[in-house]
Write a protein that holds these residues in place. Structure first.
Motif, PDB file in Angstrom:
ATOM      1  N   UNK A 165       2.379 -10.479 -11.183  1.00 52.21           N
ATOM      2  CA  UNK A 165       3.001 -11.250 -10.112  1.00 52.21           C
ATOM      3  C   UNK A 165       4.519 -11.310 -10.225  1.00 52.21           C
ATOM      4  N   UNK A 166       5.000 -11.563 -11.415  1.00 52.49           N
ATOM      5  CA  UNK A 166       6.446 -11.740 -11.600  1.00 52.49           C
ATOM      6  C   UNK A 166       7.221 -10.475 -11.241  1.00 52.49           C
ATOM      7  N   UNK A 167       6.724  -9.329 -11.690  1.00 54.12           N
ATOM      8  CA  UNK A 167       7.424  -8.073 -11.394  1.00 54.12           C
ATOM      9  C   UNK A 167       7.324  -7.718  -9.916  1.00 54.12           C
ATOM     10  N   UNK A 168       6.212  -8.067  -9.283  1.00 55.95           N
ATOM     11  CA  UNK A 168       6.072  -7.827  -7.842  1.00 55.95           C
ATOM     12  C   UNK A 168       7.075  -8.676  -7.070  1.00 55.95           C
ATOM     13  N   UNK A 169       7.220  -9.946  -7.436  1.00 57.00           N
ATOM     14  CA  UNK A 169       8.182 -10.802  -6.756  1.00 57.00           C
ATOM     15  C   UNK A 169       9.616 -10.337  -6.989  1.00 57.00           C
ATOM     16  N   UNK A 170       9.879  -9.804  -8.169  1.00 56.08           N
ATOM     17  CA  UNK A 170      11.220  -9.273  -8.441  1.00 56.08           C
ATOM     18  C   UNK A 170      11.535  -8.099  -7.528  1.00 56.08           C
ATOM     19  N   UNK A 171      10.495  -7.336  -7.211  1.00 50.84           N
ATOM     20  CA  UNK A 171      10.664  -6.135  -6.387  1.00 50.84           C
ATOM     21  C   UNK A 171      10.596  -6.441  -4.895  1.00 50.84           C
ATOM     22  N   UNK A 172       9.649  -7.316  -4.503  1.00 46.73           N
ATOM     23  CA  UNK A 172       9.377  -7.522  -3.077  1.00 46.73           C
ATOM     24  C   UNK A 172       9.882  -8.858  -2.537  1.00 46.73           C
ATOM     25  N   UNK A 173      10.346  -9.738  -3.402  1.00 45.30           N
ATOM     26  CA  UNK A 173      10.846 -11.037  -2.956  1.00 45.30           C
ATOM     27  C   UNK A 173       9.844 -12.154  -3.189  1.00 45.30           C
ATOM     28  N   UNK A 174      10.339 -13.371  -3.319  1.00 46.63           N
ATOM     29  CA  UNK A 174       9.496 -14.505  -3.680  1.00 46.63           C
ATOM     30  C   UNK A 174       8.542 -14.917  -2.562  1.00 46.63           C
TER      31      UNK A 174
END
Length: 238
Positions: A165-174
């Motif tokens: 989840x954390x890396x996805x949010x870093x890439x795609x936004x919160x």
């Protein structure tokens, strides 16, 4: 739908689902209707649960040619679910077609259901992905690639492991949703899941919503178990 706890109604029929829900009385829940229950009861089970005021994640994981997915989503949108999903492996065009179908099927004045894409199932291991899917990269790389594909297709988020989840949010936004099954208490059996995490870990990782099944649905006291899970998910210590 941030900070939601979604209960997986993994039951064989309507009677079992209603028996489980009876102790919750008037409480409004976020419920996942998957293939087993939907294929047995059809759209009627969704309508019944919506009439009772519950939010619904219709978990059918569509994966087909774009035109078929567009037509299917048009029909699903009419059920007024809150969340639906596809497999990201179907590709960008298929995911875009899913959104087109949802927009076309949503009644005027209503918001279309959120649509998310399954990246890699939380029951999938690195070895399975490499040897059976013949995807030569790491699981993390595959999940991030699928998340990027879903984001570029206009979807609202993905199904993933809490670990990603954390890396996805870093890439795609919160604001990009991460909906995570495979959540277990420290004392729970892992079962058929491979990439599991505790609700505390999920919360710290910025997960948008967790999906919990047997730990609540098979409990001797499901209401108490649900409350314990909600406390753990929200960081409330009692």
């Amino acid at each position: 739908m941030d900070n939601s706890l979604i209960i997986a109604l993994d039951f064989a029929n309507k009677s079992e689902a209603e028996r489980f829900l009876a102790p919750f009385e008037e409480r409004r829940l976020f419920l996942k209707v998957g293939m087993e229950l939907f294929y047995k009861e059809g759209p009627a089970i969704v309508h019944l649960l919506k009439e009772k005021g519950h939010q619904i994640f219709l978990d059918l994981k569509l994966h087909d040619i774009p035109n078929t997915v567009r037509s299917a989503m048009k029909g699903l949108a009419r059920m007024e679910c809150d969340l639906v999903n596809v497999h990201a492996a179907g590709g960008r065009e298929m995911m875009q077609s899913a959104l087109e179908g949802l927009e076309a099927g949503t009644a005027t004045g209503r918001e279309r259901p959120n649509c998310i894409a399954v990246t890699q199932l939380t029951s999938t291991s690195q070895e399975q992905m490499n040897c059976e899917q013949l995807i030569p990269v790491t699981l993390d790389e595959s999940v991030l690639h699928y998340a990027s594909l879903a984001k570029n297709a206009g979807l609202d988020g993905v199904v993933c492991s809490a670990r990603e989840s954390e890396s996805i949010h870093s890439q795609a936004g919160s604001s990009f949703l991460t909906v995570c099954p495979g959540i277990r208490m420290e004392s729970d059996q892992v079962g058929d899941q491979k990439r599991v995490a505790t609700p505390e870990f999920a919360r710290r990782s910025g997960v948008s919503a967790i999906v919990v099944g047997r730990s609540i649905t098979r409990s001797a006291d499901p209401v108490r178990s649900y409350e314990q899970w909600m406390n753990a998910w929200r960081g409330v210590h009692k």
